[in-house]
Design a protein around this motif. Structure first.
Motif, PDB file in Angstrom:
ATOM      1  N   VAL A 121       9.111  -9.757  -9.236  1.00  0.00           N
ATOM      2  CA  VAL A 121       8.436 -10.698 -10.128  1.00  0.00           C
ATOM      3  C   VAL A 121       8.022  -9.991 -11.416  1.00  0.00           C
ATOM      4  O   VAL A 121       8.172 -10.522 -12.521  1.00  0.00           O
ATOM      5  N   THR A 122       7.518  -8.783 -11.269  1.00  0.00           N
ATOM      6  CA  THR A 122       7.106  -7.998 -12.446  1.00  0.00           C
ATOM      7  C   THR A 122       8.266  -7.787 -13.401  1.00  0.00           C
ATOM      8  O   THR A 122       8.147  -8.030 -14.605  1.00  0.00           O
ATOM      9  N   LEU A 123       9.400  -7.346 -12.883  1.00  0.00           N
ATOM     10  CA  LEU A 123      10.533  -7.040 -13.750  1.00  0.00           C
ATOM     11  C   LEU A 123      11.144  -8.303 -14.349  1.00  0.00           C
ATOM     12  O   LEU A 123      11.697  -8.263 -15.455  1.00  0.00           O
ATOM     13  N   ALA A 124      11.027  -9.423 -13.656  1.00  0.00           N
ATOM     14  CA  ALA A 124      11.524 -10.681 -14.217  1.00  0.00           C
ATOM     15  C   ALA A 124      10.707 -11.108 -15.427  1.00  0.00           C
ATOM     16  O   ALA A 124      11.212 -11.765 -16.336  1.00  0.00           O
ATOM     17  N   ARG A 125       9.435 -10.703 -15.472  1.00  0.00           N
ATOM     18  CA  ARG A 125       8.558 -11.129 -16.559  1.00  0.00           C
ATOM     19  C   ARG A 125       8.543 -10.154 -17.735  1.00  0.00           C
ATOM     20  O   ARG A 125       8.307 -10.564 -18.867  1.00  0.00           O
ATOM     21  N   LEU A 126       8.784  -8.895 -17.481  1.00  0.00           N
ATOM     22  CA  LEU A 126       8.671  -7.903 -18.551  1.00  0.00           C
ATOM     23  C   LEU A 126       9.548  -8.192 -19.769  1.00  0.00           C
ATOM     24  O   LEU A 126       9.081  -8.065 -20.913  1.00  0.00           O
ATOM     25  N   ASP A 128      10.336 -10.901 -21.106  1.00  0.00           N
ATOM     26  CA  ASP A 128       9.796 -12.021 -21.883  1.00  0.00           C
ATOM     27  C   ASP A 128       8.457 -11.692 -22.521  1.00  0.00           C
ATOM     28  O   ASP A 128       7.864 -12.532 -23.196  1.00  0.00           O
ATOM     29  N   GLY A 129       7.975 -10.466 -22.283  1.00  0.00           N
ATOM     30  CA  GLY A 129       6.714 -10.062 -22.884  1.00  0.00           C
ATOM     31  C   GLY A 129       5.501 -10.713 -22.263  1.00  0.00           C
ATOM     32  O   GLY A 129       4.448 -10.812 -22.902  1.00  0.00           O
ATOM     33  N   ILE A 134       0.562  -5.627 -16.230  1.00  0.00           N
ATOM     34  CA  ILE A 134       1.283  -4.438 -16.679  1.00  0.00           C
ATOM     35  C   ILE A 134       2.192  -4.839 -17.837  1.00  0.00           C
ATOM     36  O   ILE A 134       2.567  -6.015 -17.970  1.00  0.00           O
ATOM     37  N   ASP A 135       2.526  -3.885 -18.688  1.00  0.00           N
ATOM     38  CA  ASP A 135       3.494  -4.122 -19.752  1.00  0.00           C
ATOM     39  C   ASP A 135       4.468  -2.959 -19.801  1.00  0.00           C
ATOM     40  O   ASP A 135       4.349  -1.983 -19.041  1.00  0.00           O
ATOM     41  N   SER A 136       5.462  -3.058 -20.690  1.00  0.00           N
ATOM     42  CA  SER A 136       6.516  -2.045 -20.751  1.00  0.00           C
ATOM     43  C   SER A 136       5.968  -0.662 -21.075  1.00  0.00           C
ATOM     44  O   SER A 136       6.451   0.354 -20.556  1.00  0.00           O
TER      45      SER A 136
END
Length: 373
Positions: A121-126, A128-129, A134-136
């Motif tokens: 889920v985390t990587l699916a959202r990263l 799209d900002g 967490i962020d990149s």
């Protein structure tokens, strides 16, 4: 060699309430196991109304748990604990987790890790900002990224997102809480109260499989009993008459719930299926109870349980019906016993606690040359 009496701080979504989340039971098992192994453990939880109104373990008896009212209060009240810890672990879905993570990385003198219980889920959202917990930038800054999901996604975290070190930390089970009731000489309703049960919070991407693997078999077998446990399902959903519905079951009742099923169903969310290597905590809990599991298929499942030997795989209603009607009682029991043996040998909270010890020492060893310089 592992140094005893590590000082570990967790900042996680919740440990006091299991309502609508799978994080609490994981953190409880880890905290209990680490405490039993002689470590000093503190869990910090943002005091949110949703969990405050539904706390089934307001004061864990292992380690220390504390609530904070805001990020500013966290900084004011717990800076010393974070600064002096050997290891600080920030979890996924922590409210204002980006701000929390930035502060921890600046404040902590020991090792720091991010524990993602929701990696796909985390990587699916990263991309799209969508920055919440967490962020990149934080992916690159956290010295260690502990992932609920293993397999190829770990390399992807390092190659595509710049994590300096991504390692697995799968969910786990506390065998003191999940076990075959008969083996413990406990009174429990006779096995077979439900022919097939499922526990999981409502998710639109799991609904088709729930219909196919439980509700359709229920409609086609009106003489058998089924149960679905979990919150947030539509109030007007057309449940078959032989499907019992329970909104929420506290963790203290999970063991009895599994022990009252002939088989239990595991359904995996779409993001987890696509990533693979994402075992649900419910999978390990059911297995620890010796309850035979029928599961959807996903990449990596065979690394946790051997299909056909420790778990049954189903993709159609007919397969489920054939299992319920065609597996002998002897084979059913043996299936559950083999799954339980696998979990006890590889997936208990004590196994994960030892992994955390190893990761903590790895981070501390890396930090020593810099400190000396």
């Amino acid at each position: 060699m592992i140094r005893l009496n590590l000082n570990i701080v967790f900042l996680g979504l919740s440990i006091t309430s299991s309502w609508g989340n799978g994080h609490a039971t994981i953190y409880r098992a880890l905290m209990k196991a680490l405490d039993a192994r002689g470590h000093r453990v503190l869990f910090l939880e943002h005091d949110k109304p949703w969990y405050a109104e539904n706390r089934d373990l307001p004061t864990p008896t292992y380690g220390r748990t504390a609530l904070y009212s805001s990020v500013e209060a966290l900084k004011d009240e717990y800076a010393r604990e974070v600064r002096e810890a050997d290891l600080v672990v920030v979890g996924s879905y922590v409210p204002e987790g980006v701000a929390v993570g930035q502060w921890v990385l600046e404040e902590a003198r020991g090792g720091v890790a991010f524990y993602d219980i929701d990696t796909p889920v985390t990587l699916a959202r990263l991309p799209d900002g969508e920055h919440g917990y967490i962020d990149s930038e934080l992916v690159r800054r956290y010295p260690l990224y502990l992932s609920f999901t293993g397999g190829p996604i770990l390399e992807r975290l390092q190659r595509e997102y710049g994590s300096p070190c991504a390692r697995p930390l799968y969910c786990c089970v506390d065998p003191e809480l999940y076990y075959p009731a008969a083996a413990m000489n406990e009174a429990t309703p006779e096995t077979g109260v439900w022919d097939l049960g499922y526990m999981g919070t409502y998710s639109g991407d799991r609904l088709a499989k729930l219909n196919r693997l439980l509700l359709d078999p229920a409609r086609r077998m009106p003489g058998q009993r089924f149960i679905v446990v979990g919150p947030r399902y539509p109030d007007d959903y057309p449940w078959p008459g032989n499907v019992e519905r329970v909104e929420h079951l506290p963790p203290g009742e999970h063991c009895g719930f599994y022990n009252c099923q002939r088989f239990t169903l595991n359904i995996t969310r779409r993001d987890m299926v696509e990533a693979g290597y994402s075992p649900s905590v419910r999978l390990f809990e059911a297995a620890a109870c010796g309850t035979p599991i029928i599961s959807d298929d996903w990449p990596g499942l065979g690394t946790f349980f051997e299909p056909g030997h420790e778990v049954l795989i189903a993709e159609s209603s007919q397969q489920v019906i054939e299992y319920l009607n065609g597996v002998s009682e002897t084979d059913r029991r043996r299936l559950g016993e083999r799954a339980r043996a696998r979990v006890l040998s590889e997936h208990t909270a004590a196994h994960r606690a030892r992994q955390i010890e190893q990761y903590a020492m790895m981070l501390l060893d890396r930090a020593r040359p810099r400190a000396a310089g």
